[in-house]
Write a protein that holds these residues in place. Structure first.
Motif, PDB file in Angstrom:
ATOM      1  N   GLN A 118      -0.769   9.392   4.266  1.00  9.52           N
ATOM      2  CA  GLN A 118      -0.199   8.078   4.553  1.00  9.52           C
ATOM      3  C   GLN A 118      -0.644   7.588   5.932  1.00  9.52           C
ATOM      4  O   GLN A 118      -0.973   6.422   6.107  1.00  9.52           O
ATOM      5  CB  GLN A 118       1.329   8.122   4.470  1.00  9.52           C
ATOM      6  CG  GLN A 118       1.898   6.718   4.443  1.00  9.52           C
ATOM      7  CD  GLN A 118       3.365   6.656   4.739  1.00  9.52           C
ATOM      8  OE1 GLN A 118       3.927   7.543   5.362  1.00  9.52           O
ATOM      9  NE2 GLN A 118       3.988   5.586   4.298  1.00  9.52           N
ATOM     10  N   ILE A 164      -4.181   6.416   5.645  1.00 11.72           N
ATOM     11  CA  ILE A 164      -4.253   5.112   4.962  1.00 11.72           C
ATOM     12  C   ILE A 164      -3.837   4.009   5.926  1.00 11.72           C
ATOM     13  O   ILE A 164      -4.495   2.963   6.005  1.00 11.72           O
ATOM     14  CB  ILE A 164      -3.362   5.118   3.698  1.00 11.72           C
ATOM     15  CG1 ILE A 164      -3.966   6.028   2.628  1.00 11.72           C
ATOM     16  CG2 ILE A 164      -3.190   3.695   3.153  1.00 11.72           C
ATOM     17  CD1 ILE A 164      -3.051   6.283   1.453  1.00 11.72           C
ATOM     18  N   ASN A 165      -2.746   4.232   6.663  1.00  8.81           N
ATOM     19  CA  ASN A 165      -2.282   3.212   7.614  1.00  8.81           C
ATOM     20  C   ASN A 165      -3.336   2.925   8.679  1.00  8.81           C
ATOM     21  O   ASN A 165      -3.590   1.765   9.004  1.00  8.81           O
ATOM     22  CB  ASN A 165      -0.983   3.661   8.288  1.00  8.81           C
ATOM     23  CG  ASN A 165       0.230   3.378   7.417  1.00  8.81           C
ATOM     24  OD1 ASN A 165       0.187   2.524   6.538  1.00  8.81           O
ATOM     25  ND2 ASN A 165       1.301   4.097   7.649  1.00  8.81           N
ATOM     26  N   PRO A 201      -0.898  21.355  -2.201  1.00  8.92           N
ATOM     27  CA  PRO A 201       0.222  22.061  -2.821  1.00  8.92           C
ATOM     28  C   PRO A 201      -0.290  23.196  -3.712  1.00  8.92           C
ATOM     29  O   PRO A 201      -1.134  22.963  -4.582  1.00  8.92           O
ATOM     30  CB  PRO A 201       0.934  20.986  -3.658  1.00  8.92           C
ATOM     31  CG  PRO A 201       0.527  19.686  -3.040  1.00  8.92           C
ATOM     32  CD  PRO A 201      -0.869  19.914  -2.533  1.00  8.92           C
ATOM     33  N   PHE A 249       2.015  14.620  -8.079  1.00 14.82           N
ATOM     34  CA  PHE A 249       2.904  15.753  -7.816  1.00 14.82           C
ATOM     35  C   PHE A 249       3.683  16.151  -9.072  1.00 14.82           C
ATOM     36  O   PHE A 249       3.994  17.316  -9.269  1.00 14.82           O
ATOM     37  CB  PHE A 249       3.873  15.424  -6.683  1.00 14.82           C
ATOM     38  CG  PHE A 249       3.208  15.332  -5.322  1.00 14.82           C
ATOM     39  CD1 PHE A 249       2.019  16.007  -5.070  1.00 14.82           C
ATOM     40  CD2 PHE A 249       3.770  14.594  -4.293  1.00 14.82           C
ATOM     41  CE1 PHE A 249       1.392  15.936  -3.823  1.00 14.82           C
ATOM     42  CE2 PHE A 249       3.163  14.518  -3.048  1.00 14.82           C
ATOM     43  CZ  PHE A 249       1.970  15.189  -2.813  1.00 14.82           C
ATOM     44  N   PHE A 287       0.885   3.924  -2.907  1.00  9.07           N
ATOM     45  CA  PHE A 287       0.490   5.304  -2.604  1.00  9.07           C
ATOM     46  C   PHE A 287       1.572   6.287  -3.053  1.00  9.07           C
ATOM     47  O   PHE A 287       1.276   7.328  -3.639  1.00  9.07           O
ATOM     48  CB  PHE A 287       0.208   5.441  -1.106  1.00  9.07           C
ATOM     49  CG  PHE A 287      -0.227   6.819  -0.687  1.00  9.07           C
ATOM     50  CD1 PHE A 287      -1.304   7.435  -1.301  1.00  9.07           C
ATOM     51  CD2 PHE A 287       0.446   7.504   0.306  1.00  9.07           C
ATOM     52  CE1 PHE A 287      -1.708   8.712  -0.927  1.00  9.07           C
ATOM     53  CE2 PHE A 287       0.054   8.776   0.693  1.00  9.07           C
ATOM     54  CZ  PHE A 287      -1.019   9.377   0.064  1.00  9.07           C
ATOM     55  N   MET A 288       2.839   5.949  -2.780  1.00 11.78           N
ATOM     56  CA  MET A 288       3.929   6.839  -3.199  1.00 11.78           C
ATOM     57  C   MET A 288       4.006   6.932  -4.725  1.00 11.78           C
ATOM     58  O   MET A 288       4.283   7.992  -5.274  1.00 11.78           O
ATOM     59  CB  MET A 288       5.271   6.379  -2.604  1.00 11.78           C
ATOM     60  CG  MET A 288       5.367   6.584  -1.099  1.00 11.78           C
ATOM     61  SD  MET A 288       4.964   8.276  -0.549  1.00 11.78           S
ATOM     62  CE  MET A 288       4.131   7.952   1.004  1.00 11.78           C
ATOM     63  N   ALA A 312       3.381  19.620  -0.288  1.00 10.35           N
ATOM     64  CA  ALA A 312       3.172  18.252  -0.768  1.00 10.35           C
ATOM     65  C   ALA A 312       3.631  17.246   0.290  1.00 10.35           C
ATOM     66  O   ALA A 312       2.974  16.225   0.520  1.00 10.35           O
ATOM     67  CB  ALA A 312       3.922  18.034  -2.086  1.00 10.35           C
ATOM     68  N   ILE A 337       0.844  -1.208   0.000  1.00 13.79           N
ATOM     69  CA  ILE A 337       0.000   0.000   0.000  1.00 13.79           C
ATOM     70  C   ILE A 337       0.874   1.251   0.000  1.00 13.79           C
ATOM     71  O   ILE A 337       0.627   2.197  -0.745  1.00 13.79           O
ATOM     72  CB  ILE A 337      -0.956  -0.009   1.214  1.00 13.79           C
ATOM     73  CG1 ILE A 337      -2.014  -1.108   1.041  1.00 13.79           C
ATOM     74  CG2 ILE A 337      -1.618   1.358   1.401  1.00 13.79           C
ATOM     75  CD1 ILE A 337      -2.839  -1.353   2.296  1.00 13.79           C
ATOM     76  N   ASN A 338       1.914   1.252   0.829  1.00 10.30           N
ATOM     77  CA  ASN A 338       2.808   2.419   0.892  1.00 10.30           C
ATOM     78  C   ASN A 338       3.481   2.672  -0.449  1.00 10.30           C
ATOM     79  O   ASN A 338       3.555   3.814  -0.911  1.00 10.30           O
ATOM     80  CB  ASN A 338       3.871   2.223   1.974  1.00 10.30           C
ATOM     81  CG  ASN A 338       3.343   2.558   3.356  1.00 10.30           C
ATOM     82  OD1 ASN A 338       2.382   3.314   3.491  1.00 10.30           O
ATOM     83  ND2 ASN A 338       3.956   2.004   4.377  1.00 10.30           N
ATOM     84  N   LEU A 398       1.223   9.320  -5.641  1.00  7.20           N
ATOM     85  CA  LEU A 398       1.597  10.702  -5.309  1.00  7.20           C
ATOM     86  C   LEU A 398       2.629  11.232  -6.299  1.00  7.20           C
ATOM     87  O   LEU A 398       2.564  12.395  -6.712  1.00  7.20           O
ATOM     88  CB  LEU A 398       2.182  10.772  -3.896  1.00  7.20           C
ATOM     89  CG  LEU A 398       1.200  10.681  -2.740  1.00  7.20           C
ATOM     90  CD1 LEU A 398       1.947  10.847  -1.418  1.00  7.20           C
ATOM     91  CD2 LEU A 398       0.109  11.744  -2.844  1.00  7.20           C
ATOM     92  N   ALA A 429       1.228  14.451   1.958  1.00 10.27           N
ATOM     93  CA  ALA A 429       1.637  13.044   1.837  1.00 10.27           C
ATOM     94  C   ALA A 429       1.705  12.399   3.215  1.00 10.27           C
ATOM     95  O   ALA A 429       1.220  11.284   3.411  1.00 10.27           O
ATOM     96  CB  ALA A 429       2.994  12.950   1.137  1.00 10.27           C
TER      97      ALA A 429
END
Lengths: 237, 237
Positions: free
Chosen positions: B218, B221-222, B128, A233, A225-226, B210, A221-222, A229, B214
């Motif tokens: 995050q 989400i966690n 942002p 971005f 998600f990154m 940003a 998931i991390n 993003l 983020a």
């Protein structure tokens, strides 16, 4: 607890089944102190290991050359050991369901070559319940033995971060679970031989399996998600 | 860099706008070394603070009683300061879009009470672009001044974990950004007065904004994922 003493006295061997990026570091780490059989069904891999080559890049050629691990793809070698660690891959199929082929095959081979008093520990990523619902029945059927009476089972999820030289097998706390208190104690003490930062005992095999699937999913998931993003971005900034 | 020296020499005041769980720890921390005005539009809150009560529970009644922060809800007090930190809340509306009322109102009040040479730093969670697209135009309109020439703007996201006594303002690395290098340097040096673990300078206000969104997302989400797992495992285990 006889088995732990025998392992430390080099009277009993540890077998690691599946020598990929998970099994190989385990085998090499245990072989520093104990007698280890490194088993893999892939004969070509075993040949490479015997030549001192490490295609997994987790331990490096030098460590393979110098290790005392007995590399083999001979099923009957499993008879020599009472402590067996299963580190085979559990990838997913195209429909995202788990591909249990390797773990089922490992259970068959172990069942056919195990005897009373064995402790079998799974490290592969599975869903909670798999060890008890899938692995134990195969082990019992193939061996003709009764789990809990003739042999014991545990689960200790692998937490290797492939390619990471900082966070290694030895310095990542290892979760351990056993089917009963005595088994948990044996498994914990065996892993404590190699895990410098110690082990974390949990209350059941299912809890350890759940911890593993939670860890893997959270990482996915991390990363996802990154990635999202990064795309957002990239357009904004 | 005159402004940093003046702050350290207690010749210039720092103003914190918005005295909730973010602004209050900032005001109290700065007040240990510098002169601080603590501004909030909520007159009742200011009365409580003047009586030495901390409804935010972030710093505690004792710290409020002993602090040298000048608590006020008088807009014109903002004229006394050249370094203004905006720590007002940015909640979300029922349709999940950001409620910018407090930050827009803060910009109006600051714009009406600022003068040449001011540095205004936003800490509120925003998307942002908000500082440059929404805040600067309001500040310019209300002040009649030109951003970049007459006053400067920066962004340094709050990272307070409400109720956490271990991870506090002083020992969480603070991200700082400025509209230009000189502003970044001023903002970094001012925060370095209170942040023991130092600041992390980033290349632009948008990057800092940003980073904040983020981090918050995050965490959400966690938390959401762990809630889901908790429900799933509750049925499985």
């Amino acid at each position: 607890m006889r088995i732990v003493k025998d392992i430390l006295d080099q009277k009993a061997k540890i077998t690691v089944v599946g020598l990929g990026y998970v099994g190989m570091p385990l085998a090499v780490a245990f072989a520093r102190t104990t007698k280890v059989i490194g088993f893999d069904v892939d004969k070509k891999k075993i040949e490479m290991y015997c030549q001192g080559l490490d295609p997994t890049k987790q331990v490096g050629d030098k460590a393979i050359k110098e290790t005392s691990v007995e590399f083999t793809s001979d099923n009957s070698k499993l008879k020599e050991s009472k402590f067996i660690i299963v580190a085979v891959p559990t990838p997913i199929k195209i429909d995202k369901t788990p591909n249990l082929e390797a773990v089922i095959n490992a259970c068959r081979i172990i069942g056919q070559n195990t005897s009373k008093g064995a402790v079998i520990v799974f490290e592969s990523t599975v869903y909670p319940g798999l060890t008890e619902d899938v692995c134990i029945p195969i082990l019992e059927k193939e061996s003709g033995l009764i789990c809990g009476k003739d042999f014991k089972v545990g689960y200790s999820p692998e937490r290797i971060n492939p390619g990471d030289k900082e966070n290694r097998l030895e310095n990542i706390k290892k979760i351990v679970a056993g089917m009963d208190n005595e088994t948990l104690d044996i498994i914990a003490k065996v892993y404590e031989i190699i895990i410098e930062v110690g082990v974390h005992r949990v209350s059941s095999i299912k809890v350890a399996e759940a911890a593993k699937v939670a860890e893997n999913s959270q990482r996915d998931i991390n990363i996802a998600f990154m990635n999202e993003l990064s795309m957002v971005f990239d357009r904004m900034l």
